[in-house]
Design an enzyme around this catalytic site. Sequence first.
Site, PDB file in Angstrom:
ATOM      1  N   LYS A  92      19.847 171.877  80.353  1.00 49.00           N
ATOM      2  CA  LYS A  92      20.729 173.040  80.426  1.00 49.00           C
ATOM      3  C   LYS A  92      19.890 174.218  80.894  1.00 49.00           C
ATOM      4  CE  LYS A  92      25.008 174.261  79.054  1.00 49.00           C
ATOM      5  NZ  LYS A  92      26.260 173.514  79.053  1.00 49.00           N
ATOM      6  N   GLY A 191      42.880 178.409  71.628  1.00 51.70           N
ATOM      7  CA  GLY A 191      42.351 178.597  72.992  1.00 51.70           C
ATOM      8  C   GLY A 191      43.185 177.817  73.989  1.00 51.70           C
ATOM      9  N   VAL A 192      43.963 178.563  74.796  1.00 50.06           N
ATOM     10  CA  VAL A 192      44.815 177.890  75.787  1.00 50.06           C
ATOM     11  C   VAL A 192      44.295 178.212  77.185  1.00 50.06           C
ATOM     12  CG1 VAL A 192      46.843 177.684  74.303  1.00 50.06           C
ATOM     13  CG2 VAL A 192      46.538 179.768  75.643  1.00 50.06           C
ATOM     14  N   GLY A 193      42.975 178.099  77.350  1.00 47.83           N
ATOM     15  CA  GLY A 193      42.346 178.277  78.662  1.00 47.83           C
ATOM     16  C   GLY A 193      42.462 176.984  79.445  1.00 47.83           C
ATOM     17  N   VAL A 195      40.826 173.990  79.385  1.00 49.02           N
ATOM     18  CA  VAL A 195      40.899 172.723  78.650  1.00 49.02           C
ATOM     19  C   VAL A 195      42.159 172.705  77.771  1.00 49.02           C
ATOM     20  CG1 VAL A 195      39.751 171.264  76.938  1.00 49.02           C
ATOM     21  CG2 VAL A 195      38.391 172.427  78.689  1.00 49.02           C
TER      22      VAL A 195
HETATM   23  P1  NAD Z   1      38.383 179.016  79.200  1.00 48.75           P
HETATM   24  O1  NAD Z   1      37.580 180.258  79.251  1.00 48.75           O
HETATM   25  O2  NAD Z   1      39.258 178.645  80.335  1.00 48.75           O
HETATM   26  O3  NAD Z   1      39.318 179.020  77.884  1.00 48.75           O
HETATM   27  C1  NAD Z   1      38.904 179.504  76.655  1.00 48.75           C
HETATM   28  C2  NAD Z   1      40.089 180.221  76.038  1.00 48.75           C
HETATM   29  O4  NAD Z   1      39.762 180.604  74.699  1.00 48.75           O
HETATM   30  C3  NAD Z   1      40.496 181.492  76.778  1.00 48.75           C
HETATM   31  O5  NAD Z   1      41.891 181.467  77.066  1.00 48.75           O
HETATM   32  C4  NAD Z   1      40.137 182.611  75.807  1.00 48.75           C
HETATM   33  O6  NAD Z   1      40.986 183.730  75.926  1.00 48.75           O
HETATM   34  C5  NAD Z   1      40.308 181.895  74.487  1.00 48.75           C
HETATM   35  N1  NAD Z   1      39.610 182.529  73.360  1.00 48.75           N
HETATM   36  C6  NAD Z   1      38.443 183.197  73.352  1.00 48.75           C
HETATM   37  N2  NAD Z   1      38.177 183.642  72.118  1.00 48.75           N
HETATM   38  C7  NAD Z   1      39.180 183.226  71.327  1.00 48.75           C
HETATM   39  C8  NAD Z   1      39.479 183.345  69.930  1.00 48.75           C
HETATM   40  N3  NAD Z   1      38.665 183.985  69.104  1.00 48.75           N
HETATM   41  N4  NAD Z   1      40.610 182.765  69.454  1.00 48.75           N
HETATM   42  C9  NAD Z   1      41.450 182.116  70.280  1.00 48.75           C
HETATM   43  N5  NAD Z   1      41.225 181.965  71.601  1.00 48.75           N
HETATM   44  C10 NAD Z   1      40.109 182.509  72.113  1.00 48.75           C
HETATM   45  O7  NAD Z   1      37.322 177.840  78.865  1.00 48.75           O
HETATM   46  P2  NAD Z   1      37.540 176.282  78.991  1.00 48.75           P
HETATM   47  O8  NAD Z   1      36.934 175.811  80.260  1.00 48.75           O
HETATM   48  O9  NAD Z   1      38.952 175.927  78.648  1.00 48.75           O
HETATM   49  O10 NAD Z   1      36.577 175.775  77.829  1.00 48.75           O
HETATM   50  C11 NAD Z   1      36.987 175.849  76.466  1.00 48.75           C
HETATM   51  C12 NAD Z   1      35.899 175.273  75.587  1.00 48.75           C
HETATM   52  O11 NAD Z   1      35.628 173.922  75.978  1.00 48.75           O
HETATM   53  C13 NAD Z   1      34.546 176.003  75.697  1.00 48.75           C
HETATM   54  O12 NAD Z   1      33.910 175.971  74.440  1.00 48.75           O
HETATM   55  C14 NAD Z   1      33.760 175.157  76.696  1.00 48.75           C
HETATM   56  O13 NAD Z   1      32.371 175.290  76.495  1.00 48.75           O
HETATM   57  C15 NAD Z   1      34.248 173.761  76.303  1.00 48.75           C
HETATM   58  N6  NAD Z   1      34.133 172.775  77.381  1.00 48.75           N
HETATM   59  C16 NAD Z   1      34.791 172.936  78.544  1.00 48.75           C
HETATM   60  C17 NAD Z   1      34.691 171.979  79.549  1.00 48.75           C
HETATM   61  C18 NAD Z   1      35.445 172.105  80.837  1.00 48.75           C
HETATM   62  O14 NAD Z   1      35.503 171.121  81.592  1.00 48.75           O
HETATM   63  N7  NAD Z   1      36.049 173.241  81.127  1.00 48.75           N
HETATM   64  C19 NAD Z   1      33.900 170.840  79.338  1.00 48.75           C
HETATM   65  C20 NAD Z   1      33.242 170.682  78.120  1.00 48.75           C
HETATM   66  C21 NAD Z   1      33.368 171.654  77.143  1.00 48.75           C
END
Ligand code: NAD
Length: 366
Positions: A92, A191-193, A195
């Site tokens: 990393k 978290g509705v980002g 993933v």
């Molecule tokens: P993202 O930034 O698209 O989504 C994260 C969401 O969490 C956002 O909508 C944000 O507003 C919300 N958030 C932040 N703080 C919050 C809180 N206190 N309470 C509720 N919601 C909150 O990120 P992502 O790509 O969806 O990744 C989400 C998690 O999964 C991260 O921890 C990331 O490290 C992990 N992850 C992602 C991937 C990937 O392929 N994207 C792979 C492995 C792990």
Amino acid sequence: MLAIKTTESIQNESIFGQLTTLEHEQLLICQDKDTGLKALIGIHNTVLGPALGGTRLWSYASEEAAIRDVLRLSRGMTFKNALAGLNLGGGKAVLIGDPKLKTEAYLRRFGRFIESLGGRYVTAEDVNMKTADMEYIALETRHVTGLPKNKGGAGDPSPVTAFGVYMGMKAAAKKAYGSDSLAGKKIGVQGVGQVGKYLINYLVKEGASLFISDIDDKKLQEIAASTGATILDKEEIYDLQMDIYAPCALGGTLNDHTIERLTCQVIAGGANNQLENESKHGKMLLEKGITYAPDFLINAGGVINVGAEYYGVYEEESVFAQTEKIYDTCLSILTTAEHQQIPAQEAAIQAAKARIEAIGKIKLPY
Ligand code: NAD
């Protein structure tokens, strides 16, 4: 039995002490005065293959905090890649500073440092890094993955990550309830980002009852309108009477303050490093009788996706097929944890270490 050293035990150690305790191979410290680049590249273990893991850009409170983060994250990648059955080690990188620092020169300088490692480390996106940034890095090194589709890459890994999380959640449900059906299960998604939103699509199709929280109100409204999910206040999710909690936002949400409030039987989500303290909070979940699907085990879909891109064998169907195997791996690890009465996190690390040890041995006699 393989000894498990945890990331909490390194707090007060010297740099070499930390590398020794966590069993790292290498820590590269890079700086460039002209561009303001301050980078750390952690290579934890390359027995299975080149150390692959994303680059995180963050304004760390101190250099010590950045070192701890790169060591913790690179170690996690070793276990993630090993359990996913990949021929990849764990690494990393962290860039210390403000995201505004990112310029073409800054990213290309970083790319040259990656190139200097001759393929021992392969980078991809992480927090504050986008596919467009990978394009600049790729101008200086071929040891970069996660490029956009129109540049020959595999594009956004989130749909594959979400599919793996869904598989892991079903396996955990099978262990907890005797059936992997999620129909009618009350599930809280934090978290509705990227993933979270793809995961929700699978859960809706299965007929789960959904509760969502986020700090972004617009995203919540959109998801609620398209799925009928109930919106919760940010803190409310920990007190919800739910069957399954799916942390898909930040790390560290399983801690002293939240675990005692949670009433769910299963925890399975995509966020990295969900346990604030790996050993302490893993044990607390075990004692509470909560079935916990370790994050690095079930969120490996993304790295399976970028790994296939790096090896130049990207085929969407086979990436999803490999990600589907997370179901079997998760069930097997949860069963081992149950038999040995140990936290699932510990059982997962043991399984990862066992694969590395076994493959390490077959690589010796050339
Ligand atoms: P993202 O930034 O698209 O989504 C994260 C969401 O969490 C956002 O909508 C944000 O507003 C919300 N958030 C932040 N703080 C919050 C809180 N206190 N309470 C509720 N919601 C909150 O990120 P992502 O790509 O969806 O990744 C989400 C998690 O999964 C991260 O921890 C990331 O490290 C992990 N992850 C992602 C991937 C990937 O392929 N994207 C792979 C492995 C792990």
